[in-house]
Design a protein around this motif. Structure first.
Motif, short mmCIF file in Angstrom:
data_model
loop_
_atom_site.label_atom_id
_atom_site.label_comp_id
_atom_site.label_asym_id
_atom_site.label_seq_id
_atom_site.Cartn_x
_atom_site.Cartn_y
_atom_site.Cartn_z
N PRO A 1 62.30 54.57 32.20
CA PRO A 1 61.70 54.03 30.98
C PRO A 1 62.55 52.93 30.36
CG PRO A 1 62.67 56.16 30.54
CD PRO A 1 62.78 55.93 32.02
N LEU A 2 61.89 52.06 29.61
CA LEU A 2 62.56 50.99 28.88
C LEU A 2 62.17 51.13 27.42
CD1 LEU A 2 64.13 48.26 28.83
CD2 LEU A 2 61.93 47.14 29.20
N TYR A 3 63.14 51.17 26.52
CA TYR A 3 62.88 51.33 25.10
C TYR A 3 63.38 50.10 24.35
CZ TYR A 3 62.28 56.24 26.26
OH TYR A 3 61.85 57.42 26.80
N VAL A 4 62.62 49.67 23.36
CA VAL A 4 63.03 48.61 22.46
C VAL A 4 63.26 49.27 21.11
CG1 VAL A 4 62.37 46.44 21.36
CG2 VAL A 4 61.68 46.91 23.72
N VAL A 5 64.45 49.10 20.56
CA VAL A 5 64.80 49.77 19.30
C VAL A 5 65.23 48.75 18.25
CG1 VAL A 5 65.48 51.88 20.49
CG2 VAL A 5 67.21 50.18 19.92
N LYS A 6 65.30 49.20 17.01
CA LYS A 6 65.81 48.36 15.92
C LYS A 6 67.28 48.04 16.21
CE LYS A 6 62.92 50.62 12.50
NZ LYS A 6 62.89 51.33 11.21
N PRO A 7 67.78 46.96 15.64
CA PRO A 7 69.18 46.61 15.90
C PRO A 7 70.19 47.53 15.23
CG PRO A 7 68.12 44.96 14.50
CD PRO A 7 67.08 45.94 14.89
N THR A 8 69.73 48.45 14.38
CA THR A 8 70.65 49.26 13.59
C THR A 8 70.70 50.74 13.95
OG1 THR A 8 68.92 49.54 11.93
CG2 THR A 8 70.48 47.74 11.59
N CYS A 9 69.72 51.24 14.72
CA CYS A 9 69.69 52.67 15.03
C CYS A 9 68.66 52.96 16.11
CB CYS A 9 69.37 53.49 13.78
SG CYS A 9 67.77 53.09 13.06
N PRO B 1 65.42 55.24 17.02
CA PRO B 1 64.42 56.12 16.41
C PRO B 1 64.48 57.54 17.00
CG PRO B 1 63.43 54.01 16.97
CD PRO B 1 64.81 54.04 17.58
N SER B 2 64.17 58.51 16.18
CA SER B 2 64.25 59.92 16.60
C SER B 2 63.40 60.21 17.82
CB SER B 2 63.83 60.83 15.45
OG SER B 2 64.77 60.72 14.40
N ALA C 1 76.06 51.51 15.91
CA ALA C 1 75.26 52.73 15.74
C ALA C 1 74.28 52.89 16.89
CB ALA C 1 74.51 52.70 14.42
N VAL C 2 73.74 51.81 17.41
CA VAL C 2 72.85 51.90 18.56
C VAL C 2 73.65 52.34 19.78
CG1 VAL C 2 71.32 50.61 20.11
CG2 VAL C 2 71.20 50.22 17.65
N ALA C 3 74.82 51.77 19.97
CA ALA C 3 75.67 52.15 21.10
C ALA C 3 76.03 53.63 21.03
CB ALA C 3 76.93 51.30 21.12
N ALA C 4 76.16 54.16 19.82
CA ALA C 4 76.48 55.58 19.64
C ALA C 4 75.23 56.46 19.67
CB ALA C 4 77.22 55.77 18.33
N LEU C 5 74.07 55.82 19.83
CA LEU C 5 72.76 56.50 19.84
C LEU C 5 72.50 57.25 18.54
CD1 LEU C 5 72.67 57.82 23.54
CD2 LEU C 5 71.75 55.67 22.63
N ASP C 6 72.96 56.67 17.43
CA ASP C 6 72.70 57.25 16.11
C ASP C 6 71.22 57.15 15.79
OD1 ASP C 6 75.37 57.82 15.78
OD2 ASP C 6 75.77 56.11 14.46
N HIS C 7 70.65 58.22 15.29
CA HIS C 7 69.22 58.26 14.97
C HIS C 7 68.94 57.57 13.65
CE1 HIS C 7 68.78 62.23 17.43
NE2 HIS C 7 69.51 61.33 18.06
N CYS C 8 67.74 57.02 13.54
CA CYS C 8 67.28 56.41 12.27
C CYS C 8 66.87 57.50 11.31
CB CYS C 8 66.06 55.52 12.52
SG CYS C 8 66.39 54.10 13.56
#
Length: 52
Positions: free
Chosen positions: A8-16, A18-19, A45-52
């Motif tokens: 899978p490929l995910y596109v996420v916000k630049p800051t976190c 998503p759950s 936070a993205v690198a640490a896989l922190d949730h939004c």
């Protein structure tokens, strides 16, 4: 890259992350995550896989 491997490929916000994306990663028993975009596009936070 992801598509050719059937992953899978995910596109996420630049800051976190998503759950729902984090839940998917847990569900796939993910051992490796490849981030594309670098530090100007993705926060630590993205690198640490922190949730939004």
């Amino acid at each position: 890259m992801a598509g050719s491997a059937g992953d899978p490929l995910y596109v996420v916000k630049p800051t976190c992350v998503p759950s729902n994306v984090a839940s998917d990663l847990d569900g796939y028993a993910t051992s490796t995550v490849t981030l594309l975009g670098g530090t100007s596009a993705l926060s630590p936070a993205v690198a640490a896989l922190d949730h939004c």
